[in-house]
Enzyme design. Structure first.
Site, mmCIF file in Angstrom:
data_model
loop_
_atom_site.group_PDB
_atom_site.id
_atom_site.type_symbol
_atom_site.label_atom_id
_atom_site.label_comp_id
_atom_site.label_asym_id
_atom_site.label_seq_id
_atom_site.Cartn_x
_atom_site.Cartn_y
_atom_site.Cartn_z
ATOM 1 N N ASP A 236 24.753 37.960 16.264
ATOM 2 C CA ASP A 236 26.009 38.540 16.708
ATOM 3 C C ASP A 236 25.706 39.740 17.617
ATOM 4 O O ASP A 236 24.857 39.647 18.493
ATOM 5 C CB ASP A 236 26.865 38.924 15.489
ATOM 6 C CG ASP A 236 28.317 39.179 15.836
ATOM 7 O OD1 ASP A 236 29.099 38.221 15.893
ATOM 8 O OD2 ASP A 236 28.672 40.359 16.063
ATOM 9 N N TYR A 386 33.780 46.122 21.028
ATOM 10 C CA TYR A 386 34.104 44.985 21.891
ATOM 11 C C TYR A 386 34.609 45.463 23.254
ATOM 12 O O TYR A 386 34.200 44.961 24.301
ATOM 13 C CB TYR A 386 35.148 44.085 21.230
ATOM 14 C CG TYR A 386 34.579 43.215 20.138
ATOM 15 C CD1 TYR A 386 34.294 41.879 20.376
ATOM 16 C CD2 TYR A 386 34.313 43.726 18.873
ATOM 17 C CE1 TYR A 386 33.759 41.068 19.384
ATOM 18 C CE2 TYR A 386 33.779 42.933 17.877
ATOM 19 C CZ TYR A 386 33.497 41.611 18.136
ATOM 20 O OH TYR A 386 32.957 40.825 17.148
ATOM 21 N N HIS A 443 27.075 31.425 11.054
ATOM 22 C CA HIS A 443 26.940 32.640 11.850
ATOM 23 C C HIS A 443 26.268 33.777 11.103
ATOM 24 O O HIS A 443 25.551 34.576 11.706
ATOM 25 C CB HIS A 443 28.335 33.077 12.304
ATOM 26 C CG HIS A 443 28.339 34.183 13.295
ATOM 27 N ND1 HIS A 443 27.830 34.053 14.564
ATOM 28 C CD2 HIS A 443 28.793 35.469 13.199
ATOM 29 C CE1 HIS A 443 27.967 35.195 15.221
ATOM 30 N NE2 HIS A 443 28.550 36.073 14.417
#
Length: 467
Positions: A236, A386, A443
């Site tokens: 990630d 982000y 993930h």
């Protein structure tokens, strides 16, 4: 060896052209777009993320012990907010297709309110040594775990593990003992930092803190700890941060291991691989396993991302607006975070009434991660990461324009959000020493399958250090 799908089950050429036109769409893929210019290293630079102006005095470089603490007042406030939660009944047979099913959410919250023991979990968190140190104006938190009883003369390798969102350093608690024990002649001491703005690391006070800045801070941390050579591992956001670390100081990074890897867009080569790959995979460097995981391309790599990346657009544009509610409601926060641990573990979990959450995780582990966000109030600051990483033209950023030349290992888990074949990964990572098709997992590799990931890290290090 798995049999290739028949041509009748594969996409027709027309859809491949459509797939080629949209390749690179969605999510973190945008963060890995790069152009053809290359150099072997990018400058570290410097930064200041503390409050106000940078002081003239030298920064305090001391490292301090840190302990996770809680109080009865903190727990009672949590209970009060939980008890005031308002729920909306789910649609009939909705399962997890509309998000976290509120019928199952009530069960999770009941466990949280009546059985989950936060004080006990705080003791679990404190079983590994925690530290803080000031870097670029921020208190940076990390855990540092040394092997308990390394044999005399045994070489101990330094390994930094970097988390992503919506995870934390706690994701690595099950893999740490697997790495700090001697096995196959290898033993590691493990450093797990919290990205600034996550968990117990102070959040930046200024705009613009991206993966480049996190990478620089973590390189300074490793230098402060006395390591001139080390290994890196990430998934990630951790994959982005460790990749940049390898670009900044390749002379210090002995090897880079990733469980999340995105493709660089190279128009013609990727178009050809998408058009030819399903039929003649060997011509474009695909294996049969790549074909199985990639195709039908539009469904697996475009439509699925459209279903799963709405959160990303919000966090990359207006994180403070969306974060306000989940920072005030513990149940809202749990729903927002835990839904990712359902779907990102396996898209098929959307078809289950309970989202399959307890197939791979315990509620204690999941809620401990939620509590790290809740008690530190860092959901908004974690969401800002982000925006800071996607708030500029990525094609002009040095970390995306440059290749990686340090030895690299890739662990490709079958239920990862997107599959990146070795031939695509090698467009950016020029020295891939190992590429493993993992047997199971999604993930959250270290959280889901710690033994599989630990074994792959070990075999990668052996490849790097092979005479």
């Amino acid at each position: 060896t798995q049999r290739l799908e028949t041509l009748s089950n594969l996409e027709p050429p027309r859809s491949h052209l459509l797939a080629a036109s949209v390749v690179g769409f969605g999510g973190l893929l945008a963060c890995y777009v790069a152009c053809r210019r290359k150099t072997k290293a990018i400058p570290m630079g410097n930064g200041w993320w503390g409050r106000g102006q940078k002081p003239l005095a030298e920064e305090d470089e001391r490292i301090h012990h840190f302990e996770v603490k809680t109080s009865d007042e903190e727990i009672q406030d949590l209970y009060k907010r939980i008890d005031q939660t308002r729920y909306t009944d789910p649609l009939e047979d909705a399962r997890f297709h509309y998000g976290f099913n509120s019928t199952y959410l009530r069960k999770v919250v009941s466990y949280w309110r009546n059985e989950f023991d936060w004080k006990k979990q705080v003791k679990v968190l404190n079983k590994y040594p925690h530290f803080k140190t000031k870097i670029e104006g921020l208190d940076v938190h990390f855990i540092h775990v040394r092997p308990p009883n390394p044999p005399e003369g045994q070489r101990v390798r330094a390994l930094m593990l970097v988390h992503g969102w919506p995870g934390s350093f706690f994701e690595f608690y099950k893999i740490i003992p697997l790495l700090t024990e001697r096995k196959d002649g290898l033993v590691f001491e493990v450093i797990c930092p919290s990205i600034p703005g996550y968990g117990y690391s102070e959040a930046p006070h200024k705009q613009g803190f991206s993966g480049i800045d996190a990478a620089r801070i973590f390189l300074k941390l490793m230098e402060r700890l006395g390591f001139s050579e080390f290994y890196l591992q990430g998934g990630d956001w951790g994959a982005l941060v460790t990749t940049v670390m390898a670009q900044m100081k390749p002379e210090c990074v002995r090897g880079l291991h990733l469980n999340f890897c995105m493709a660089r867009r190279r128009g013609l080569s990727m178009m050809l691989s998408l058009m030819i790959g399903p039929y003649l995979p060997f011509l474009v460097g695909f294996t049969r396993e790549d074909v199985k995981r990639l195709f039908p391309f539009m469904e697996r790599n475009v439509y699925e991302l459209l279903r799963e990346t709405g959160y990303m657009h919000i966090q990359a544009t207006k994180p403070d607006t969306a974060g306000c509610g989940v920072n005030s409601s513990p149940v809202g926060l749990a729903s927002y975070l835990l839904e990712k641990f359902s779907t990102w573990t396996d898209f098929k979990n959307r078809d289950l009434e309970d989202g399959g959450l307890e197939r791979k995780f315990t509620l204690d582990d999941l809620l401990t991660n939620v509590m790290i966000y809740w008690t530190t109030g860092t959901i908004v600051t974690s969401m800002r990461f982000y925006k800071e990483n996607m708030n500029r033209n990525v094609q002009n950023r040095l970390d995306f324009m440059n290749e990686v030349y340090v030895p690299t290992g890739v662990a490709a888990f079958p239920n990862e959000l997107m599959h990146c074949p070795r031939s695509w990964a090698s467009l950016q990572y020029k020295n891939i020493r190992s590429y493993s098709y993992m047997a199971r997992g999604g993930h959250f590799a270290a959280f889901e399958e710690p033994q599989l990931l630990a074994d792959d890290i070990r075999q990668f290090v052996k490849q790097v250090e092979k005479p």
